[in-house]
Enzyme design. Sequence first.
Site, PDB file in Angstrom:
ATOM      1  CB  ILE A 199      -1.080   0.124   1.208  1.00  0.00           C
ATOM      2  CG1 ILE A 199      -0.204  -0.046   2.540  1.00  0.00           C
ATOM      3  CG2 ILE A 199      -1.915  -1.111   0.936  1.00  0.00           C
ATOM      4  CD1 ILE A 199      -1.067   0.139   3.680  1.00  0.00           C
ATOM      5  N   GLY A 200       2.231   1.269  -0.293  1.00  0.00           N
ATOM      6  CA  GLY A 200       2.905   2.229  -0.357  1.00  0.00           C
ATOM      7  C   GLY A 200       4.066   2.332   0.546  1.00  0.00           C
ATOM      8  CB  THR A 201       4.207   0.018   3.901  1.00  0.00           C
ATOM      9  OG1 THR A 201       4.042  -0.991   3.288  1.00  0.00           O
ATOM     10  CG2 THR A 201       3.166   0.789   4.270  1.00  0.00           C
TER      11      THR A 201
ATOM     12  CE  LYS B  26      16.019   6.404  -0.071  1.00  0.00           C
ATOM     13  NZ  LYS B  26      16.829   6.476  -1.480  1.00  0.00           N
TER      14      LYS B  26
ATOM     15  N   GLY C  15       6.570  -3.988  13.493  1.00  0.00           N
ATOM     16  CA  GLY C  15       6.098  -3.035  12.657  1.00  0.00           C
ATOM     17  C   GLY C  15       6.441  -1.795  12.897  1.00  0.00           C
TER      18      GLY C  15
ATOM     19  CD  GLU D 251      -0.764   0.577  12.193  1.00  0.00           C
ATOM     20  OE1 GLU D 251      -2.115   0.359  11.948  1.00  0.00           O
ATOM     21  OE2 GLU D 251       0.403   0.172  11.988  1.00  0.00           O
TER      22      GLU D 251
END
Length: 745
Positions: A472-474, A640, A709, A712
């Site tokens: 999703i763009g992560t 990055k 992760g 969040e």
Amino acid sequence: MKIQSAVGQPVSRLEGKLKVTGAAKYAAEYDVPDLLYGYVVHATITKGRITRLDTGAAKALQGVVDVITHENRPEVASADLKYIDMDAPPGLVFKPLTDPEVRYNGQPVALVLAEDFETARYASGLVEVEYETQAFETCLDHNLDNAREPGKGFSTMLKPPPPKPTGNFEQAFRDSPFKVDAEFRHGSEHHNPMELFATTTVYEGDGKLTIYDKTQGTVNNQLFVANVFGLRYEDVRVLAPFVGGAFGSGLRPQYQLYLSVMAALHLKRNVRVVLSRKQMFPFPHRPQSYQRLRFAADANGSLTAMNHRAISETSQFEDYAEVVAEWSHKLYPSPNTLFEYKLVSLDLYTPMDMRAPGGATALHAIECTMDELAYEAGIDPLEFRLRNYAETDPSTGKPFTSKALRECYMRAAEQFGWKERNPEPGSMVRGNKLVGYGMATGIWDAYQFPARTEVIITGEGKMIVNSAVTDIGTGTLTVMTQVAADELGLPIEDVTFSYGDSKKPFSMFQGGSAMTASTGVAIVVAVKALKKKLLKKAKSIAGSPFDRAGNDDVAFKYGHMFLRKQPSVSVSFAEIVAANGGKPVKTTNMGAPHVLKLRKYTKSSHSAAFVEVEVDKDLKTITVTRAVSAVAAGRIVNPKTARSQIAGSMVWGISKALHEESILDENLGKYMNANLGEYHIPVHADINELEVIFADERDDLINELGVKGVGEIGLVAMPAAIANAVFHATGRRIRELPIHFDKLL
């Protein structure tokens, strides 16, 4: 030639060029022949019943093929089902055009299908609808007395209830020398991803479909479509190789998917349905919430009592629940606790997960209350948190798999210059600006889902990795490629990670900051199995020097397998494939959490956010001038992309604290600022210096990669840190988000 380890390197996005040049195709951009365009007609009332629906004028328009309503809806959908997608909360999943009942403002009441988009959109305005209205309730504050326990007779599915009370909260709170009793209110916030919700359904014949959808879970949407429309799973293929932002909004199948598939099956045509920005506003939103926190401390600054009461909205047809009250006791120890979480059913669409669901809501209230209690006790806010630092999970007594929060505090405070702070509110001035320093703590669960991957060695000795996971763009594509390359000792350019396709091995939806742990671990497991298979194939080669070698006797580098004790003895992957009759060597394996081993531990990532704000003395406008976030999230696969995730979450935290709010008119029952002109999000001028620090946290327990992760955890502490900085600058406690300048006048 030495191959540098890929994991730990700041590799740029592998798909970056495709995205910035426009070559990447999104759900509404695929070239499909014989395509029909669908445009949704929405209810203009909040609650009631359709009494008359006239589609004659719309159907008479040249280019219009059909108008589908509840009156002529094709009988292709199955009977009412409850849990028909992997993220569905308890209740009855809403499916549009089912009956004449209107359950929320903006509900779809018709779908116009035409040969081009402009005709479909124009014809939608010709559909005449009359209603019988009913009284409705959309305001949480007016209905707090109607709050109830979640469930509606069902379990809340993966959302545990708050911990049971401990000690005697009321007495401990009453007897403590320092105490805070505060109420917090959050309005709705709406997802506004760059990519609009869109579905292109290609009708392949015989009930077979290929679907391009804006989703976080290709397999989840495949299950949804097959369940609702009674299709075979293998006849439904969902593709989402590029997703223009989601962060919770694409976890559940959205109604444009349902409408596009229904029309395609009915008309046996290819159908595309795209929602406008305004049309997206009724549904993907963070719920309204009310929180009351009562915290107390003794003369030494140790917490003695904690009460966290939270009430949130849900719809009339589903019970959407979040983890809110639980976070207090996961962070801080107290012998006397009382935690409560309830729901209020309103005439709105079911809320949805929005980055750090529950956590972003809870941590704002918790960390502002901790800040206020520190002031009451006359203790520096950072020192106050250190005095209440929990080495083990206070809510369960279990140890953490790892916890480097103390390092986050120290490194971020040093980098920020916290020791330069004058603790007196309003005492720090820069020209015509009041300067405030604020800090807050963050915590988020370290999730891992079961996942399968397929790994293949081709005739050229290169590796293909297949997974249904989305990106999703992560940075999932890039990070998974790095993990796979390292596991088999290949350069990144010799690894192809193929993803975003429900036909590939199973993956949960991408959410909860869980994909690196989930898909990454599946890759590790699959490559380990592949190594064993490669050795077995190598042994079958006539005269093989690997005949007596065991799995621990061989190593893999440069596209070769060689003996550890005799590195000159090797065989290339290409030679192994050739000896296999030219057939690729492949394996598919499942990676899963170590449930039994980890049930004795708590798995969390942590953060510390330090923020400086400037408040104009006259206008009271607020600017976040700089912020530092230190994050403990285990092993960082790509510094990055990980930094980008944290920085992006910090921006979202600024947005939540100072900008974002959905204006709900309780008299009309609708959102009034359903556009990006009036729904404010930060622009470049709102964002200044952001710094990200990663703590040196090693976690050998949590999973095969030692990762947690990094999505969040970058958001949860920011809103509270900003609110605390505003207090330090002005002496005003603002407990409602977002904080507007008028609240300081």
